[in-house]
Enzyme design. Structure first.
Site, PDB file in Angstrom:
ATOM      1  CG  ASN A  70      -8.909  -1.338   7.031  1.00  0.00           C
ATOM      2  OD1 ASN A  70      -7.459  -1.846   6.796  1.00  0.00           O
ATOM      3  ND2 ASN A  70      -9.968  -1.443   7.475  1.00  0.00           N
TER       4      ASN A  70
ATOM      5  CD  GLU B 298      -2.783  -1.045   2.378  1.00  0.00           C
ATOM      6  OE1 GLU B 298      -3.951   0.027   2.317  1.00  0.00           O
ATOM      7  OE2 GLU B 298      -2.387  -1.932   3.292  1.00  0.00           O
TER       8      GLU B 298
ATOM      9  CB  SER C   3      -5.554  -1.994   0.622  1.00  0.00           C
ATOM     10  OG  SER C   3      -6.352  -1.655  -0.232  1.00  0.00           O
TER      11      SER C   3
ATOM     12  CG  PHE D 132     -14.386 -13.796  -0.407  1.00  0.00           C
ATOM     13  CD1 PHE D 132     -13.956 -13.337  -1.747  1.00  0.00           C
ATOM     14  CD2 PHE D 132     -15.292 -13.151  -0.287  1.00  0.00           C
ATOM     15  CE1 PHE D 132     -14.118 -12.153  -2.319  1.00  0.00           C
ATOM     16  CE2 PHE D 132     -16.397 -12.866  -0.997  1.00  0.00           C
ATOM     17  CZ  PHE D 132     -15.542 -12.083  -2.024  1.00  0.00           C
ATOM     18  CB  VAL D 133      -8.436 -17.301  -0.513  1.00  0.00           C
ATOM     19  CG1 VAL D 133      -7.304 -18.354  -0.041  1.00  0.00           C
ATOM     20  CG2 VAL D 133      -9.215 -18.336  -0.794  1.00  0.00           C
TER      21      VAL D 133
ATOM     22  CD  GLU E  32     -17.699  -4.590  -0.354  1.00  0.00           C
ATOM     23  OE1 GLU E  32     -16.531  -4.776   0.709  1.00  0.00           O
ATOM     24  OE2 GLU E  32     -17.482  -4.917  -1.314  1.00  0.00           O
TER      25      GLU E  32
ATOM     26  CB  SER F  97      -9.946   7.550   2.690  1.00  0.00           C
ATOM     27  OG  SER F  97      -8.325   7.423   1.705  1.00  0.00           O
TER      28      SER F  97
END
Length: 356
Positions: free
Chosen positions: A319, A16, A193, A185-186, A230, A328
């Protein structure tokens, strides 16, 4: 009034790096220059610490070409940055506070925080323990499961394993298929991120996804796929035990899931500051965000992410140093609450001096 010396750390050795270079510009421009003398130190992907004076050099990346160096010393009596010139000359500069604008590994995971603790330098953000726990998805799940259960919020079902266990692929795959249904999901357990995250729809895709995750971290998380919206909530704590949460925002991902590319490179991904959710759901998410933050012993700031599946709130991740770019969610959510970016940065800097 004598100005305090503030060091902004940015860049870093994580995936990131580029996001951090954008975040630091937002923060630098928001700092009250009458209260703080700002020193920027960029960390390259190979780990060089370089003093940076011009914002333009951050924008075009030319700061990385400098032969000068600047590093924070661990000496608690000095609490200083050591500057090394390109011709070998050196000098120390005392610093009062650090804002580590670093996302991901070697910055958001307790490593930089540990250095600052040793040097006895106040800093913005979560401490060593909370940074380390929150950076690791598996340990986050372990820390927050019971506190969330008490308020009726669950997290995605999962299994985890380390690289050495993957040598027996069939055993791991059988374990995944017994516990979860495709798609799954893996994820690398320790990455930021959404880097290294893949969606696997069958056994072959699962194998490829695990190899992808293992290229980022030695520990892997395989998680149930949740179909839902989400949602994100920002939290702030300027004093121990006092937590202020923002309203809730929604991510409208242009891709199948909100990975690094969808977040920062796809212009069709959008953020919604006024999502169509009930007041009851919003209050539950805010309460859950505060619960997660306290469960990991958070301080200063974090962004907590959730899924909303029907009427069910499901925790996703936390986070501890969220982005401060133009897209953001953290600064946007607090702006909606009435804090300008300048006021928000000031609150964050003040929090550094009230660390428990």
């Amino acid at each position: 009034m004598m100005r305090k010396t503030l060091v902004l750390l940015f860049g870093g050795q994580s995936t990131e790096h580029e996001v951090s270079c954008r975040s630091v510009l937002t923060i630098k421009r928001a700092v009250n220059q009458e209260k703080y003398k700002v020193l920027c130190i960029g960390i390259t992907k190979s780990g060089e610490w370089i003093p940076v004076e011009k914002e333009e050099s951050i924008e075009d990346g030319s700061w990385k070409e400098s032969a000068e160096r600047a590093m924070i010393l661990p000496d608690a009596k000095l609490s200083s940055v050591l500057f090394l010139g390109k011709n070998g000359e050196s000098h120390l500069e005392k610093i009062d506070v650090v804002f580590p604008v670093l996302h991901g590994k070697d910055g958001e995971d307790g490593t930089i925080q540990g250095l600052l603790e040793i040097a006895r330098i106040p800093y913005v953000g979560c401490g060593v323990l909370s940074s380390a726990i929150s950076m690791d998805k598996v340990y986050t799940k372990m820390a927050v499961e019971k506190p969330l259960a008490k308020i009726g919020v669950r997290q995605a079902k999962y299994i985890s394993f380390v690289r050495s266990q993957w040598e027996n692929q069939e055993k791991i795959i059988s374990k995944v298929e017994a516990a979860l249904s495709y798609p799954v999901f893996v994820k690398p357990s320790n990455a930021g991120s959404s880097c290294g995250v893949s969606k696997a729809k069958d056994r072959e895709a699962l194998k490829k996804a695990v190899e992808n995750a293992l290229s980022v971290d030695r520990r892997v998380l395989v998680e149930e796929s949740i179909t839902g919206r989400e949602l994100e909530c920002a939290v702030f704590s300027g004093k121990e035990g006092q937590v202020e949460s923002s309203s809730v925002g929604e991510i409208l991902a242009a891709a199948e899931f909100y990975d690094y590319d969808a977040k920062y490179n796809n212009p069709d991904s959008k953020t919604e500051l006024h999502p169509d959710i009930s007041g009851e759901i919003e209050e539950k998410i805010r309460k859950a965000a505060e619960t997660v933050f306290l469960a990991v012993d958070g301080f200063s700031l974090s962004r907590v992410d959730f899924f909303l599946s029907g009427e069910e709130v499901i925790f996703n991740e936390i986070n501890t140093m969220p982005g401060f770019t133009s897209i953001s969610m953290y600064p946007m959510l607090f702006k909606k609450k009435g804090y300008s970016i300048e006021e928000l940065v000031e609150k964050l800097l003040e929090s550094a001096f009230h660390r428990p």
